[in-house]
Design a protein around this motif. Structure first.
Motif, short mmCIF file in Angstrom:
data_model
loop_
_atom_site.label_atom_id
_atom_site.label_comp_id
_atom_site.label_asym_id
_atom_site.label_seq_id
_atom_site.Cartn_x
_atom_site.Cartn_y
_atom_site.Cartn_z
N ARG A 33 -0.11 1.42 3.44
CA ARG A 33 0.74 1.91 2.34
C ARG A 33 1.38 3.22 2.78
O ARG A 33 1.12 4.28 2.21
CB ARG A 33 -0.10 2.13 1.09
N GLU A 46 4.14 -2.32 -2.21
CA GLU A 46 3.23 -1.16 -2.39
C GLU A 46 2.82 -0.97 -3.85
O GLU A 46 1.83 -0.30 -4.12
CB GLU A 46 3.88 0.13 -1.85
N LYS A 47 3.60 -1.53 -4.77
CA LYS A 47 3.23 -1.41 -6.19
C LYS A 47 2.09 -2.35 -6.55
O LYS A 47 1.50 -2.25 -7.63
CB LYS A 47 4.45 -1.68 -7.08
N MET A 48 1.79 -3.31 -5.66
CA MET A 48 0.74 -4.29 -5.94
C MET A 48 -0.62 -3.77 -5.47
O MET A 48 -0.69 -2.89 -4.62
CB MET A 48 1.00 -5.60 -5.17
N SER A 49 -1.69 -4.39 -5.99
CA SER A 49 -3.02 -4.10 -5.47
C SER A 49 -3.13 -4.74 -4.08
O SER A 49 -2.32 -5.59 -3.72
CB SER A 49 -4.08 -4.72 -6.38
N ASP A 50 -4.15 -4.34 -3.33
CA ASP A 50 -4.36 -4.95 -2.01
C ASP A 50 -4.48 -6.47 -2.12
O ASP A 50 -3.89 -7.21 -1.33
CB ASP A 50 -5.63 -4.40 -1.34
N GLU A 51 -5.25 -6.93 -3.11
CA GLU A 51 -5.46 -8.38 -3.27
C GLU A 51 -4.14 -9.08 -3.53
O GLU A 51 -3.85 -10.11 -2.93
CB GLU A 51 -6.42 -8.67 -4.45
N ALA A 52 -3.32 -8.51 -4.43
CA ALA A 52 -2.04 -9.13 -4.76
C ALA A 52 -1.10 -9.12 -3.55
O ALA A 52 -0.40 -10.10 -3.30
CB ALA A 52 -1.39 -8.39 -5.93
N ALA A 53 -1.14 -8.04 -2.78
CA ALA A 53 -0.29 -7.95 -1.58
C ALA A 53 -0.70 -9.02 -0.57
O ALA A 53 0.16 -9.69 0.03
CB ALA A 53 -0.41 -6.56 -0.96
N SER A 73 3.47 5.32 -0.03
CA SER A 73 2.82 6.05 -1.12
C SER A 73 1.67 6.93 -0.64
O SER A 73 1.12 7.71 -1.41
CB SER A 73 2.34 5.06 -2.19
#
Length: 468
Positions: free
Chosen positions: A373, A341-348, A376
């Protein structure tokens, strides 16, 4: 002479709130639903952006049988279910034959080993139940595992078998949306399991909630910040300063929202109620939904990656089998879900695809994706409730008990079916009935010989179940 009908404000437009509102409106109450989001459904959220329905939140009916309180609603709508497991196991929402597990090098784990380790896992859980029965103090599932291994070294596995066992632990963590370090060994198996196994809602949960909500006065975008209860009614204030008054209120907001203290109660909730809010666990499980151009994976319901720790394991739900769309759903839970959840959508999404490429080197990039998410999201602050170490299972019931003219509903108020849609739904019915009795009693209009709501309900319609 009384000129108006009794009134209720329902706070929260998820399954608990909507089922309470529906029931009260059908009993001739004036009902208004206040919902903070711009949509109803809460942690049930069917998305149509791929051109077909996918559930970002709840997607299973746990207990595909006529005893399930939601079965009549789903049956009447003629919604199909895809049964992913035949038994009523707490931990397997899929039958073992429908898994394909791989190691980090992309080699498939032999099916015999998967089955064998599954049997060992069940033995370990039986031993854990013996350990907890001998000890007064509660402990975490992971602590209980260590005690079992110390007592029965033959249950300790090495190498690939150990990694497969970690994958089973990872599935258990997914069931509770929490890490083995925080799950209570005393209470992990306290929920009631309905027969009939688990069924995936092929067309999503949206049609069910929309049907229940039909004709209700629902105000979306109304975030409640204050609830004042007086002997003669309740006054509810929203973030933009609007106030609403009624005879009673049904509070059906997620446990995470109650924990956050963003809703102020006047007078304060009694200590026993606040303790129930504080002491129940709320877990996180998310979905990264990947839509591909075509299917490049084996024809199983579940793809898994086994690893040395449950944190390193992962699993993908194959929606193609149930819905015929080329979609995989990566489902991280507990600490892993928090980290993602700490990542951006792209990174996830990249993270999920990387897990996939470990087992299927020719994995294509997705053409579309969705990322949930629940941890959060200020409207949920978690996925669903679970029993944490050292806290009693009766907290769910305490959370449900009314306070004066405030009635509570939602999955975290269900001691029998916590964390489930049918749990939320049935607590909505209970809150509505408690509320109806209390308010009519005050109006002096209670006819004690009236049938209780739902008793004469329509004949049940059989569920449509497929299993390929």
């Amino acid at each position: 002479m009384k000129t108006r009908s009794p009134s209720v404000i329902v706070i929260g437009g998820g399954f608990g709130g909507i089922s309470a509102a529906r029931t009260l409106q059908d009993a001739s109450f004036q009902v208004m639903v206040l919902e903070s989001r711009d949509r109803i459904g809460g942690r049930v959220h069917t998305d149509y952006s791929f051109g077909f329905p996918v559930d970002l939140g709840a997607s299973w009916l746990h207990g595909v049988c006529k005893e399930n309180p939601l079965a009549p609603v789903i049956g009447r709508l003629g919604l199909p279910l895809y049964r992913t497991s035949g038994d009523n196991s707490v931990l397997y929402d899929h039958d073992l034959e429908s898994y394909a597990l791989f190691d980090m090098d992309g080699n498939q784990v032999p099916q015999e080993l998967v089955t064998e380790v599954g049997i060992t896992f069940e033995h370990i859980l039986e031993e854990i139940n013996k350990v907890r029965d001998e000890q007064d103090a509660d402990m975490s599932i992971s602590k209980a595992f260590s005690i079992v291994f110390a007592r029965k070294p033959e249950l300790r596995l090495e190498g690939l078998a150990h990694n497969v066992l970690q994958w089973y632990v990872c599935r258990m963590e997914g069931w509770f949306a929490a890490d083995a370090e925080t799950i209570s060994a005393k209470c992990w198996d306290q929920e009631e399991l309905l027969p009939g196994g688990h069924g995936l809602m092929v067309r999503g949960y949206r049609p069910v909630i929309n049907t229940l909500a039909k004709g209700l006065d629902i105000r979306v975008g109304h975030r409640v910040t204050k609830i004042v209860r007086r002997y003669n009614g309740v006054k509810v204030t929203t973030e933009n300063g609007e106030t609403f008054v009624a005879d009673a209120a049904v509070i059906a907001v997620p446990l995470g929202v109650l924990k956050s203290g963003t809703i102020k109660f006047e007078p304060k909730l009694p200590e026993w109620k606040q303790e129930a809010i504080n002491d129940l666990g709320v877990g996180i499980e998310n979905k990264i939904i990947l839509h591909f151009e075509k299917v490049f994976w084996p024809k199983v319901e579940f793809l898994g990656v086994v690893a040395e720790t449950s944190y390193g394991c992962s699993y993908f739900l194959n929606l193609h089998k149930a819905t015929s769309h080329p979609v995989l759903v990566y489902m991280p839970a507990g600490q892993l879900a928090k980290d993602i959840e700490k990542m951006s959508d792209e990174a996830a999404v990249n993270f999920a695809v990387l897990q996939l490429q470990k087992i299927l080197p020719d994995a294509l990039p997705p053409v579309q994706y969705l990322v949930s998410r629940w941890g959060s999201d200020v409207n949920s602050l978690g996925s669903y409730s679970y029993d944490i170490v050292g806290k009693p299972h009766d907290l769910y019931e305490r959370l449900r008990v009314p306070v004066d003219n405030l009635f509570f509903a939602g999955e975290a108020t269900s001691s029998s079916f916590p964390g489930s849609v049918h749990g939320a739904y049935s607590t909505g019915l209970m809150a509505a009935e408690d509320c109806r009795m209390r308010v009519l009693e005050r109006y002096g209009e209670l006819d004690l010989f009236q049938p209780v709501m739902g008793e004469e309900g329509p004949a049940s319609v059989p569920l449509l179940i497929s299993r390929l």
